[in-house]
Design a protein around this motif. Structure first.
Motif: not given
Length: 202
Positions: A73, A75-78, A80, A82, A86, A90, A135
């Motif tokens: 993906n 990164v696993s943040v909320n 994410p 863009r 991003a 990444s 991206c």
């Protein structure tokens, strides 16, 4: 079929952890079931109970490493990130994984040694290149990069440049200088991509 016990799961994970260190340090040819067993403090037969052959351990490590979030993906943040944010997140996340995660280091070395390992590994980096291309599309749509880029080509070069930087860092400093080299790379790449006000993202 009986579910594995907690002790069995713990033993299997210990074997994988030791095997990752062995593969990362010694490569595929230099690693043996006996050496893994000795370092893990278990019998050779127990290693072979969990993994029939050395190649099965190698496959398990490669598959688990390339399924991790930085590659699959971003990164696993909320929420994410863009676009350009991003890309930066990444590349930094994968850089940390290469430096700090022995299973990732083992997987990278194993994939590099594919020609001596009797199995077909997943093709590395292609998924990450696709993420980078998306991206770049998002960044162009957001007005952070001028239009006209070939997204797939630039995504390929972002990943290839990272790969070269981390490999050079590994050869010269065992990746000790990787964080600062990655920041230098990001500054150069964002300028080359024509990112508007790149310091916003660094």
């Amino acid at each position: 079929m009986m579910a594995p016990t907690a002790r069995s799961v713990e033993t299997r994970e210990r074997i994988l952890a030791v095997a990752a260190e062995e593969f990362a340090d010694r490569g595929y040819a230099g690693t043996s079931i006996g050496g893994i067993a000795e370092r893990a403090g278990v019998g050779k037969g127990l290693v072979q109970y969990h993994f029939k052959a050395k190649v099965d351990i190698a496959v398990t490590l490669v598959q688990s490493a390339f399924a991790q979030a930085p590659f699959a993906n971003v990164v696993s943040v909320n929420p994410p990130p863009r676009g350009v944010a991003a890309i930066v997140a990444s590349i930094r996340a994968v850089s940390r994984a290469f430096r700090d995660n022995v299973r990732v280091r083992a997987a990278v070395r194993l994939v590099r040694e594919y020609d001596i390992i009797p199995v077909v590994f997943p093709t590395p980096y292609v998924g990450w290149m696709a993420v980078m291309a998306q991206c770049l599309r998002d960044a162009t749509d957001a007005g952070d990069i001028p239009p006209g880029l070939d997204f797939e080509t630039e995504g390929w070069h972002l990943v290839a440049t990272f790969t070269g930087v981390q490999e050079t860092s590994q050869r010269l400093t065992q990746r000790e200088d990787l964080p600062e080299r990655i920041e230098e790379m990001l500054q150069r790449q964002l300028r080359l991509l024509g990112v508007i006000d790149p310091q916003r993202f660094l």
